[in-house]
Design a protein around this motif. Structure first.
Motif, PDB file in Angstrom:
ATOM      1  N   ALA A 122       0.844  -1.129  -0.006  1.00  0.00           N
ATOM      2  CA  ALA A 122      -0.185   0.058  -0.110  1.00  0.00           C
ATOM      3  C   ALA A 122       0.891   1.316   0.082  1.00  0.00           C
ATOM      4  O   ALA A 122       0.665   2.129  -0.703  1.00  0.00           O
ATOM      5  CB  ALA A 122      -1.006  -0.063   1.176  1.00  0.00           C
ATOM      6  N   LEU A 123       1.841   1.322   0.837  1.00  0.00           N
ATOM      7  CA  LEU A 123       2.798   2.376   0.902  1.00  0.00           C
ATOM      8  C   LEU A 123       3.437   2.534  -0.393  1.00  0.00           C
ATOM      9  O   LEU A 123       3.615   3.747  -1.040  1.00  0.00           O
ATOM     10  CB  LEU A 123       3.802   2.112   1.995  1.00  0.00           C
ATOM     11  CG  LEU A 123       4.797   3.275   2.412  1.00  0.00           C
ATOM     12  CD1 LEU A 123       3.885   4.360   3.009  1.00  0.00           C
ATOM     13  CD2 LEU A 123       5.969   2.771   3.363  1.00  0.00           C
ATOM     14  N   ALA A 124       3.758   1.617  -1.254  1.00  0.00           N
ATOM     15  CA  ALA A 124       4.703   1.604  -2.557  1.00  0.00           C
ATOM     16  C   ALA A 124       3.571   2.160  -3.504  1.00  0.00           C
ATOM     17  O   ALA A 124       4.075   3.078  -4.259  1.00  0.00           O
ATOM     18  CB  ALA A 124       4.918   0.153  -3.111  1.00  0.00           C
ATOM     19  N   ILE A 233      -5.222   1.143  -9.543  1.00  0.00           N
ATOM     20  CA  ILE A 233      -6.572   0.558  -8.853  1.00  0.00           C
ATOM     21  C   ILE A 233      -6.140  -0.306  -7.922  1.00  0.00           C
ATOM     22  O   ILE A 233      -5.000  -1.031  -7.511  1.00  0.00           O
ATOM     23  CB  ILE A 233      -7.275  -0.441  -9.971  1.00  0.00           C
ATOM     24  CG1 ILE A 233      -7.415   0.491 -10.980  1.00  0.00           C
ATOM     25  CG2 ILE A 233      -8.371  -1.248  -9.295  1.00  0.00           C
ATOM     26  CD1 ILE A 233      -7.756  -0.580 -12.211  1.00  0.00           C
ATOM     27  N   VAL A 234      -6.971  -0.002  -6.680  1.00  0.00           N
ATOM     28  CA  VAL A 234      -6.683  -0.753  -5.236  1.00  0.00           C
ATOM     29  C   VAL A 234      -8.166  -1.125  -4.889  1.00  0.00           C
ATOM     30  O   VAL A 234      -8.855  -0.476  -4.798  1.00  0.00           O
ATOM     31  CB  VAL A 234      -5.998  -0.048  -4.248  1.00  0.00           C
ATOM     32  CG1 VAL A 234      -5.649  -0.935  -3.023  1.00  0.00           C
ATOM     33  CG2 VAL A 234      -4.595   0.546  -4.628  1.00  0.00           C
ATOM     34  N   PHE A 235      -8.002  -2.477  -4.440  1.00  0.00           N
ATOM     35  CA  PHE A 235      -9.456  -2.896  -3.815  1.00  0.00           C
ATOM     36  C   PHE A 235      -9.130  -3.760  -2.729  1.00  0.00           C
ATOM     37  O   PHE A 235      -8.116  -4.462  -2.580  1.00  0.00           O
ATOM     38  CB  PHE A 235     -10.482  -3.338  -4.810  1.00  0.00           C
ATOM     39  CG  PHE A 235      -9.856  -4.215  -6.087  1.00  0.00           C
ATOM     40  CD1 PHE A 235      -9.938  -3.803  -6.977  1.00  0.00           C
ATOM     41  CD2 PHE A 235      -9.228  -5.456  -5.794  1.00  0.00           C
ATOM     42  CE1 PHE A 235      -9.532  -4.497  -8.368  1.00  0.00           C
ATOM     43  CE2 PHE A 235      -8.580  -6.095  -6.865  1.00  0.00           C
ATOM     44  CZ  PHE A 235      -8.744  -5.480  -8.221  1.00  0.00           C
ATOM     45  N   THR A 236     -10.118  -4.068  -1.762  1.00  0.00           N
ATOM     46  CA  THR A 236     -10.247  -4.927  -0.505  1.00  0.00           C
ATOM     47  C   THR A 236     -11.119  -5.774  -0.591  1.00  0.00           C
ATOM     48  O   THR A 236     -12.310  -5.472  -1.423  1.00  0.00           O
ATOM     49  CB  THR A 236     -10.006  -3.958   0.705  1.00  0.00           C
ATOM     50  OG1 THR A 236     -11.458  -3.506   0.914  1.00  0.00           O
ATOM     51  CG2 THR A 236      -9.002  -3.191   0.768  1.00  0.00           C
ATOM     52  N   SER A 237     -10.955  -6.912  -0.085  1.00  0.00           N
ATOM     53  CA  SER A 237     -12.054  -8.171   0.024  1.00  0.00           C
ATOM     54  C   SER A 237     -11.987  -9.029   1.089  1.00  0.00           C
ATOM     55  O   SER A 237     -10.755  -8.917   1.918  1.00  0.00           O
ATOM     56  CB  SER A 237     -12.113  -8.867  -1.174  1.00  0.00           C
ATOM     57  OG  SER A 237     -12.810 -10.163  -1.164  1.00  0.00           O
ATOM     58  N   ASP A 238     -12.898  -9.408   1.523  1.00  0.00           N
ATOM     59  CA  ASP A 238     -12.704 -10.394   2.809  1.00  0.00           C
ATOM     60  C   ASP A 238     -12.089 -11.842   2.488  1.00  0.00           C
ATOM     61  O   ASP A 238     -12.220 -12.685   3.202  1.00  0.00           O
ATOM     62  CB  ASP A 238     -14.068 -10.747   3.775  1.00  0.00           C
ATOM     63  CG  ASP A 238     -15.091 -11.334   2.859  1.00  0.00           C
ATOM     64  OD1 ASP A 238     -14.923 -11.662   1.511  1.00  0.00           O
ATOM     65  OD2 ASP A 238     -16.315 -11.627   3.404  1.00  0.00           O
ATOM     66  N   ARG A 239     -12.056 -11.982   1.068  1.00  0.00           N
ATOM     67  CA  ARG A 239     -11.696 -13.450   0.619  1.00  0.00           C
ATOM     68  C   ARG A 239     -10.855 -13.343  -0.366  1.00  0.00           C
ATOM     69  O   ARG A 239     -10.951 -12.075  -1.276  1.00  0.00           O
ATOM     70  CB  ARG A 239     -12.822 -14.240   0.305  1.00  0.00           C
ATOM     71  CG  ARG A 239     -13.542 -13.862  -0.636  1.00  0.00           C
ATOM     72  CD  ARG A 239     -15.098 -14.501  -0.593  1.00  0.00           C
ATOM     73  NE  ARG A 239     -15.979 -13.430   0.145  1.00  0.00           N
ATOM     74  CZ  ARG A 239     -17.212 -13.387  -0.131  1.00  0.00           C
ATOM     75  NH1 ARG A 239     -17.872 -14.278  -0.989  1.00  0.00           N
ATOM     76  NH2 ARG A 239     -18.047 -12.405   0.555  1.00  0.00           N
ATOM     77  N   PRO A 240     -10.015 -14.006  -1.226  1.00  0.00           N
ATOM     78  CA  PRO A 240      -9.261 -13.802  -2.181  1.00  0.00           C
ATOM     79  C   PRO A 240     -10.192 -14.027  -3.461  1.00  0.00           C
ATOM     80  O   PRO A 240     -11.299 -14.671  -3.463  1.00  0.00           O
ATOM     81  CB  PRO A 240      -8.217 -15.171  -2.252  1.00  0.00           C
ATOM     82  CG  PRO A 240      -8.767 -16.089  -1.272  1.00  0.00           C
ATOM     83  CD  PRO A 240      -9.595 -15.311  -0.282  1.00  0.00           C
ATOM     84  N   PRO A 241      -9.658 -13.674  -4.755  1.00  0.00           N
ATOM     85  CA  PRO A 241     -10.676 -13.801  -5.927  1.00  0.00           C
ATOM     86  C   PRO A 241     -11.439 -15.095  -5.990  1.00  0.00           C
ATOM     87  O   PRO A 241     -12.167 -15.256  -6.641  1.00  0.00           O
ATOM     88  CB  PRO A 241      -9.682 -13.406  -6.933  1.00  0.00           C
ATOM     89  CG  PRO A 241      -8.719 -12.379  -6.487  1.00  0.00           C
ATOM     90  CD  PRO A 241      -8.393 -13.087  -5.028  1.00  0.00           C
TER      91      PRO A 241
END
Length: 441
Positions: A122-124, A233-241
């Motif tokens: 995220a920092l990168a 583009i950055v997104f979050t999820s409670d599970r992997p794709p």
């Protein structure tokens, strides 16, 4: 009792006399006081949906509580802000530093072995130099581990370093709701222009778009436009794709083509560090035995730990209560493991089932026999039966039906699960969304 936070704590105590604990936790757990000026109280809640619910259902109750609290006949003004409204206010005025949204920076993110890689990624991307290498960045993990914090941290960092960049943050369910509204109002072009003009596109809880055909189609085209323009583009999820069973394959492959970073529950050392860091932000040094006791008993997520610290400090300030292990046991007993099973409310189950089929909760609970609405109603009945302790009669009461109707619906869904593999995936996706919402309460 002069600060907005103190007043809001007292208001919540009054509301508990009229509202159930479920209603309080569902609608007000992440609601915070922004400002108190004269007879005007400004509150912040993260989403537009919660803002509308609080305004529609609870505004009069809150005003009445304020009148009781101040023993006044004056009319109080209560203003509710969602994230967008808070951002506008922040740009125009000096907002107090205690707002939780302003704490979501890289400086306030406590790094440990369980989140080190996600933090570094995220920092990168926030420095603007790693776009295509880490594009898209997919951060996943259970609720309450810091995914939203990292998204806000990226937004704060980018807006500070690149003020000319357009940064858009949106939750998956809000993206869906906005799309529905745009379709209904014929504003598809404006909707697309809003999101496809972003330099940084940040979507939280993207799992909520899985299974929703129109939303996935719109997101696919938005993703392609931004990616081809070299936007981050950055997104979050409670599970992997690969665990989003109803996600379009073409979206899944795009989610997997960039960098994936998972966040695990905090270990012992990180939990202690989080508690100390939060207490320090609030100007308090907790005794070591209190810190260790909280860390030993709350081991699931960061949100719980920070909430526990806020609560015990609030009790100290408002009730003049000493902070000891014994007082912490009393004040936080409902949060400690083994004391509370997280059972979803009927509102959450109905709401998430309705959203999956792009319906409203009122549609699902109504009399419509339209195919998708009727199916969503049957699924909601089935999931309430499966995930709660309610009887068939109790479930019937929720929907205004008798218990035989509920039983018939449950059996129909059980039959579809046995006979249709794809349908089993739908039930798993809706259940995952319900569990995610429940853990956020």
């Amino acid at each position: 009792m002069n600060s907005a936070a103190d007043v809001w704590s007292k208001v919540l105590e009054i509301l508990r006399n009229d509202l159930t604990e479920t209603a309080i936790s569902t609608w007000f757990d992440d609601c915070s006081a922004v400002e108190l000026s004269g007879n005007r109280l400004i509150l912040h809640t993260p989403t537009k949906y919660k803002k509308e619910v609080i305004e529609g259902r609870f505004l009069g109750t809150i005003k009445s509580a304020l009148q009781n609290l101040f023993a006044s006949d004056d009319d109080f003004e209560v203003l509710i802000l969602d994230d967008d409204g808070l951002k506008v206010m922040t740009e125009a005025t000096d907002v107090p530093d205690y707002l939780s949204i302003d704490e979501y920076t890289f400086e306030h993110f406590v790094v440990g072995s369980s989140n080190k890689f996600a933090h570094a990624a995220a920092l990168a991307v926030s420095d603007g130099r790693k776009k295509q290498d880490y594009n898209p960045l997919f951060i996943y993990g259970e609720s309450g581990l810091g995914k939203t914090h990292l998204l806000y941290a990226i937004r704060h960092a980018v807006e500070s370093k690149f003020p000319h960049y357009k940064v858009i943050y949106v939750k998956g369910e809000d993206f869906t709701n906005e799309l529905i509204t745009a379709i209904q109002q014929g504003k598809n072009v404006e909707f697309r222009e809003k999101y496809r003009s972003a330099d940084f596109f940040l979507m939280d809880d993207i799992q909520f778009i899985a299974g929703r055909r129109s939303t996935q189609e719109e997101y696919f085209n938005t993703f392609n436009t931004l990616y081809e323009l070299g936007k981050q583009i950055v997104f979050t999820s409670d599970r992997p794709p690969n665990e989003m069973l109803q996600l379009d394959d073409r979206l899944r492959t795009r989610f997997e083509q960039g960098l994936r970073a998972d966040i695990q529950p905090p270990d012992d050392e990180l939990r202690v560090a989080i508690i100390r860091n939060k207490a320090k932000q609030l100007g308090v040094v907790l005794p070591d035995d209190v810190t260790n006791y909280i860390a030993d008993n709350l081991d699931s997520n960061v949100r719980q730990l920070e909430g526990a610290v806020k609560m015990i400090i609030a009790y100290r300030d408002i009730m003049d209560d000493d902070i000891t292990v014994e007082s912490v046991k009393t004040r936080l007993k409902d949060m400690f493991k083994g004391e509370r099973d997280l059972i979803p409310t009927t509102e959450i189950i109905i709401g998430e089932t309705a959203k999956y089929y792009m319906q409203t909760p009122e549609d699902v609970m109504g009399q419509s026999r339209v195919a998708d609405t009727a199916l969503a109603r049957q699924i909601a009945m089935y999931l309430i039966r499966k995930l709660t302790n309610l009887s068939l009669k109790d479930i019937g009461g929720v929907f205004g039906r008798d218990h035989t109707t509920v039983l018939t619906s449950v059996r129909k869904i059980e039959k579809k699960i046995r006979e249709e593999n794809d349908f089993s995936g739908i039930i798993r996706d809706i259940t995952s969304n319900i569990n995610s919402k429940t853990s956020n309460r």
